[in-house]
Design an enzyme around this catalytic site. Sequence first.
Site, PDB file in Angstrom:
ATOM      1  N   CYS A 277       5.838 -48.948 -92.648  1.00 52.64           N
ATOM      2  CA  CYS A 277       6.014 -47.531 -92.287  1.00 52.64           C
ATOM      3  C   CYS A 277       7.486 -47.124 -92.249  1.00 52.64           C
ATOM      4  O   CYS A 277       7.802 -45.950 -92.096  1.00 52.64           O
ATOM      5  CB  CYS A 277       5.379 -47.257 -90.928  1.00 52.64           C
ATOM      6  SG  CYS A 277       3.591 -47.529 -90.910  1.00 52.64           S
TER       7      CYS A 277
ATOM      8  N   GLY B 114      -4.369 -47.487 -86.813  1.00 54.22           N
ATOM      9  CA  GLY B 114      -3.457 -47.655 -85.685  1.00 54.22           C
ATOM     10  C   GLY B 114      -2.640 -46.424 -85.371  1.00 54.22           C
ATOM     11  O   GLY B 114      -2.442 -46.072 -84.199  1.00 54.22           O
ATOM     12  N   THR B 115      -2.129 -45.750 -86.394  1.00 52.29           N
ATOM     13  CA  THR B 115      -1.289 -44.580 -86.160  1.00 52.29           C
ATOM     14  C   THR B 115      -2.064 -43.482 -85.442  1.00 52.29           C
ATOM     15  O   THR B 115      -1.601 -42.938 -84.427  1.00 52.29           O
ATOM     16  CB  THR B 115      -0.719 -44.053 -87.495  1.00 52.29           C
ATOM     17  OG1 THR B 115       0.240 -44.993 -87.988  1.00 52.29           O
ATOM     18  CG2 THR B 115      -0.034 -42.705 -87.303  1.00 52.29           C
TER      19      THR B 115
ATOM     20  N   GLN C 193      -1.058 -55.448 -83.996  1.00 50.59           N
ATOM     21  CA  GLN C 193      -0.678 -56.749 -84.545  1.00 50.59           C
ATOM     22  C   GLN C 193      -1.271 -57.927 -83.766  1.00 50.59           C
ATOM     23  O   GLN C 193      -1.124 -59.072 -84.192  1.00 50.59           O
ATOM     24  CB  GLN C 193       0.841 -56.881 -84.595  1.00 50.59           C
ATOM     25  CG  GLN C 193       1.524 -55.991 -85.613  1.00 50.59           C
ATOM     26  CD  GLN C 193       1.204 -56.376 -87.057  1.00 50.59           C
ATOM     27  OE1 GLN C 193       0.653 -57.434 -87.337  1.00 50.59           O
ATOM     28  NE2 GLN C 193       1.561 -55.488 -87.983  1.00 50.59           N
TER      29      GLN C 193
ATOM     30  N   SER D  39      -6.178 -51.541 -85.524  1.00 56.51           N
ATOM     31  CA  SER D  39      -6.367 -51.158 -86.925  1.00 56.51           C
ATOM     32  C   SER D  39      -7.099 -52.250 -87.679  1.00 56.51           C
ATOM     33  O   SER D  39      -6.797 -53.436 -87.536  1.00 56.51           O
ATOM     34  CB  SER D  39      -5.011 -50.884 -87.588  1.00 56.51           C
ATOM     35  OG  SER D  39      -5.171 -50.391 -88.895  1.00 56.51           O
ATOM     36  N   SER D  40      -8.048 -51.845 -88.506  1.00 58.67           N
ATOM     37  CA  SER D  40      -8.920 -52.772 -89.214  1.00 58.67           C
ATOM     38  C   SER D  40      -8.219 -53.582 -90.290  1.00 58.67           C
ATOM     39  O   SER D  40      -8.478 -54.781 -90.445  1.00 58.67           O
ATOM     40  CB  SER D  40     -10.073 -51.973 -89.847  1.00 58.67           C
ATOM     41  OG  SER D  40     -10.721 -52.670 -90.864  1.00 58.67           O
ATOM     42  N   HIS D  41      -7.314 -52.949 -91.046  1.00 59.54           N
ATOM     43  CA  HIS D  41      -6.779 -53.614 -92.240  1.00 59.54           C
ATOM     44  C   HIS D  41      -5.755 -54.702 -91.925  1.00 59.54           C
ATOM     45  O   HIS D  41      -5.265 -55.373 -92.830  1.00 59.54           O
ATOM     46  CB  HIS D  41      -6.169 -52.587 -93.196  1.00 59.54           C
ATOM     47  CG  HIS D  41      -4.866 -51.998 -92.752  1.00 59.54           C
ATOM     48  ND1 HIS D  41      -3.660 -52.421 -93.251  1.00 59.54           N
ATOM     49  CD2 HIS D  41      -4.583 -51.023 -91.866  1.00 59.54           C
ATOM     50  CE1 HIS D  41      -2.683 -51.733 -92.693  1.00 59.54           C
ATOM     51  NE2 HIS D  41      -3.218 -50.876 -91.844  1.00 59.54           N
TER      52      HIS D  41
ATOM     53  N   THR E 176     -17.682 -36.388 -89.978  1.00 60.05           N
ATOM     54  CA  THR E 176     -18.652 -37.442 -90.238  1.00 60.05           C
ATOM     55  C   THR E 176     -18.019 -38.821 -90.058  1.00 60.05           C
ATOM     56  O   THR E 176     -16.921 -39.081 -90.532  1.00 60.05           O
ATOM     57  CB  THR E 176     -19.204 -37.314 -91.669  1.00 60.05           C
ATOM     58  OG1 THR E 176     -19.761 -36.007 -91.834  1.00 60.05           O
ATOM     59  CG2 THR E 176     -20.274 -38.355 -91.931  1.00 60.05           C
TER      60      THR E 176
END
Length: 378
Positions: A322, A69-70, A177, A197-199, A234
Amino acid sequence: MIYLDYASTTPMSKESIQAYHTAATSYYGNTNSLHMVGTQADDLLSLCRHQLASLINGEQQAIYFTSGGTESNVLAIRSLLHYTEHRGKHIITTSLEHSSVLQALSSFQEVEYTITYLPVTKDGVVSIEALQDAIQDDTVLVAIQHVNHELGSIQPVYDIGQLLKKRDIWFHCDCVQSFGKLPINVKEANIDSLSVSSHKLYGPKGVGFVYIQPSSSKASASLTHFLTESHRGTVNVPGIAAFTTAAEHAYTQLKQAYNHFEHLKSYLLIRIKELQGFVEMEAASSAHFPGIIGLTFRNVQGQYVMLQCNRHNIAVATGSACTVHKQAPLRSLLAIGKSPEQAKNFIRISFSLHTTTKDLDELMNVLHLLHKEIMKER
């Protein structure tokens, strides 16, 4: 340990782990390589891009994979502003935004950009009228998140997008979110750039994407060239495959999860009445995502509450991961009218489908013990 910090991060799901393993062992080629192994990896990458784009009703060529996300927020903002400098230097945002957005925007003040921070209601919601009044002739970008990462406030992004489209102003929306938790349609919402963001939804850490709305303009063409993954090393194909799997799984549970969160929120609201005057739920209006709950305490700092919960094997947060190491009061609490002292008396809890009312009962037991402790000291 009872984990109530899913807005910070989530464990990888079984489906996501399996997808990662399969991609890492069977699609391990470099997507830039021209041999068959590289081509197979590139084909998988294209499939992931197509599947993720379909979840937001976007175009697959507008998906650019990032580290999360950042990076997505920073890339989108820098790119959009770089190619609109000739049009103006005024930005509109809110104090509720994630630190990555606010820091990226503030860096442009050094090159003569001006920023207007919109006021929000006590529930953390932006007024469309306030946004309309803030727009100037040289406004080029509005950056407003979909769901707040500390309060759970939901912004009227569809109304915002409609207004900005009429004025030909870029709209960046941080959906870290909300992606996988609320429906989002980039075309109907007229969103020009979007970050994910994935996590946050049971995928791996270190993966995300930024979406840049395709356009026929030269500026957008340069923008997409700047963001091409091949210019940045990569590509993490196993991580992206795991992310895509997690996202697709989340979308199949969208309604089920939301209803579950609503049930937990309603239950907690009832239980909190037992400690009326000691703890209060913030931003609990209809424009609120029930999977993120903000609680403020009377005369008790959130950090102390968090430590007491931790002693009883309950994980909660004192705000966004954060910002927790900073001593300053949370901006989001100040934005909704809390004093600096009140803003320090805050914890955030956040849910998953695995969270139960029994978990909330355990949390309330700790809060009752804490309340008794405070009352004894008086």
